[in-house]
Design an enzyme around this catalytic site. Structure first.
Site, mmCIF file in Angstrom:
data_model
loop_
_atom_site.group_PDB
_atom_site.id
_atom_site.type_symbol
_atom_site.label_atom_id
_atom_site.label_comp_id
_atom_site.label_asym_id
_atom_site.label_seq_id
_atom_site.Cartn_x
_atom_site.Cartn_y
_atom_site.Cartn_z
ATOM 1 N N CYS A 89 0.804 -1.223 0.000
ATOM 2 C CA CYS A 89 0.000 0.000 0.000
ATOM 3 C C CYS A 89 0.838 1.274 0.000
ATOM 4 C CB CYS A 89 -0.945 -0.013 1.193
ATOM 5 S SG CYS A 89 -1.899 -1.540 1.283
ATOM 6 N N HIS B 161 -2.610 7.381 6.895
ATOM 7 C CA HIS B 161 -2.885 6.102 6.237
ATOM 8 C C HIS B 161 -4.299 5.660 6.606
ATOM 9 C CE1 HIS B 161 -2.002 2.450 4.153
ATOM 10 N NE2 HIS B 161 -2.133 1.696 5.228
ATOM 11 N N GLU C 54 -0.942 4.586 14.351
ATOM 12 C CA GLU C 54 -0.537 5.774 13.590
ATOM 13 C C GLU C 54 -0.734 7.050 14.399
ATOM 14 O OE1 GLU C 54 -1.097 7.877 9.200
ATOM 15 O OE2 GLU C 54 -2.422 6.235 9.788
ATOM 16 N N LYS D 38 -9.555 7.817 3.193
ATOM 17 C CA LYS D 38 -10.012 6.447 2.940
ATOM 18 C C LYS D 38 -11.424 6.223 3.466
ATOM 19 C CE LYS D 38 -5.575 3.966 2.767
ATOM 20 N NZ LYS D 38 -4.618 5.032 3.145
ATOM 21 N N HIS E 292 -9.771 1.827 0.437
ATOM 22 C CA HIS E 292 -8.317 1.648 0.386
ATOM 23 C C HIS E 292 -7.912 1.172 -1.005
ATOM 24 C CE1 HIS E 292 -4.289 0.985 1.341
ATOM 25 N NE2 HIS E 292 -4.378 0.168 2.372
ATOM 26 N N PHE F 226 1.618 -3.679 3.883
ATOM 27 C CA PHE F 226 1.918 -4.987 4.456
ATOM 28 C C PHE F 226 3.394 -5.297 4.253
ATOM 29 C CE2 PHE F 226 -2.599 -6.979 3.882
ATOM 30 C CZ PHE F 226 -3.046 -6.245 4.960
#
Length: 417
Positions: A165, A305, A316, A337, A342, A403
């Site tokens: 991502c 994110h 985060e 998002k 996403h 990831f």
């Protein structure tokens, strides 16, 4: 050597909430959700039956049907977004040296639908390996920038960054570095993804990464809300034209903003989970600030994110508080998002665009669908909940994490002549 300045001169977007920059921005500031029941296949047996699909897209508006059949959707999306960005930047045969124009693109997966279709077709056959001759060229992740370069004759650096991502944010940082080192004048950068497929949805469901809020898809992406239960998969593309400042001035290009810096780091922790204390995220934001030569107090806005996962959102925000201290309470923090879902490898690109437009228009898009306060989140943080907020944004930061612990952060600032 003195590093050159890098500016953004063109933008293009194909998203679940708008098929061009204007539509995308209007949907962002109005708090529109792009989530809805999946239309691409029968979801009866699937745990998650919704996603943020691109809507009313016709690739034949850009290329003919025969050529389109040789492309996976992720490459088709790249063509659409990059064409808008190139036109927006006013790039022509006469005002650039095509040997010094590159394409650096991001894709976390690439042609997943193509791979899925070919495997299904083989499994239904008699065991004879009959595959489409375009199977490999449609599937490979590097093919999107190849198509963009061939379509436009750009002969500079051309490749794809793959870091889940964080892919398109990494692409932007690479493009930024090539230009500031004097190796290119212009680079088309961004990312695309088209993973709303049986395999994509099934794979993320098996990891328990996706929301299963089937009764209310439009409210399923709810970053920072106590009832969040996973991310909503999206698709689409975002494209930015990065250009050396003096080159842009010489050809009279409009300039959206300057790129201040970029940072990268690794969690070195887990295949899919973030470090609970946000160590890698702390490092990536500090690296970005250091690269830009800025202090935490210089930042006005962070597009997080913010995927709407129980672990990731908290980690985060803890990292933001650790890096920014008391100044964190004065930031406008958001997660777009909540509206787009996403977009995986394209997330960094469309969120960079949202950050740039926040600078341009002086408005921070909201984090929608917030209803229940999470006691694990500092209540003094301004998460720009449910409604857009006006603000003079001089400097914006965009965070993307993938990831494998891949972290990338890009900083944008108003042009200071």
């Amino acid at each position: 050597m003195a590093l050159k300045r890098v500016v953004v001169t063109g933008l293009g977007a194909l998203t679940p909430i708008g098929n061009n920059i204007q539509e995308y921005w209007e949907a962002l500031i109005s708090g529109k959700s792009g989530a809805a029941p999946i239309t691409y296949y029968d979801t009866e047996k699937h745990k998650t039956k919704f996603a943020c699909e691109v809507k009313n897209f016709n690739i034949e508006d850009y290329i003919d049907r025969k050529e389109a059949r040789r492309m996976d959707k992720f490459a088709q999306y790249a063509i659409a977004a990059s064409e808008e960005a190139i036109n927006d930047a006013g790039i022509t045969e006469s005002n650039v040296n095509k040997h010094r124009v590159g394409v650096i693109w991001g894709a976390g997966i690439g042609g997943l639908e193509t791979f899925q279709e070919e495997v299904i077709s083989y499994a239904k056959g008699d065991g004879t390996p009959r595959f489409n001759p375009f199977f490999i060229p449609k599937m490979i992740a590097d093919i999107a920038p190849a198509h963009i370069s061939m379509r436009n004759g750009f002969m500079g650096p051309n490749y794809t960054t793959v870091s889940a991502c964080a892919s398109s944010a990494n692409a932007l940082i690479d493009a930024f570095n090539y230009i500031r080192l004097g190796m290119c004048d212009v680079i088309i950068s961004g990312g695309s993804e088209a993973a709303v497929t049986i395999a994509g949805m099934g794979g993320f469901n098996s990891m328990q990464a996706l929301s299963t809020r089937n009764e209310s898809p439009e409210t399923a992406s709810r970053p920072f809300d106590a009832t969040r239960d996973g991310f909503v998969l999206g698709e689409g593309a975002g494209a930015l034209v990065l250009e050396e400042y003096e080159h842009a001035k010489a050809r009279g290009a409009k300039i959206y903003c300057e790129i201040g810096g970029g940072g990268m780091s690794s969690d070195a922790y887990h295949l899919t989970a973030p470090h609970p204390e946000g160590i890698g995220v702390i490092a990536v934001m500090q690296n970005c600030l250091n690269d830009a030569g800025m202090k935490p107090t210089d930042i006005d806005h962070i597009n997080t994110h913010g995927t709407s996962t129980p672990l990731g959102d908290v980690a985060e925000l803890k990292a933001i508080s650790a890096v920014f201290g008391d100044h964190a309470k004065t930031l406008n923090i958001n997660s777009t998002k909540s509206m787009t879902g996403h977009l995986l490898g394209a997330a960094g690109a469309i969120e960079a665009i949202a950050s740039i437009l926040a600078i341009k228009y002086g408005v921070v898009p909201p984090t929608i669908n917030h209803e229940v306060v999470d006691e694990n989140i500092d209540p003094s943080l301004n998460l720009t909940l449910n409604k857009a907020q006006k603000r003079d944004v001089k400097v914006a930061m965009s965070n993307t994490f993938g990831f494998g612990g891949h972290n990338a952060c890009v900083l944008f600032k108003k042009l200071d002549d």
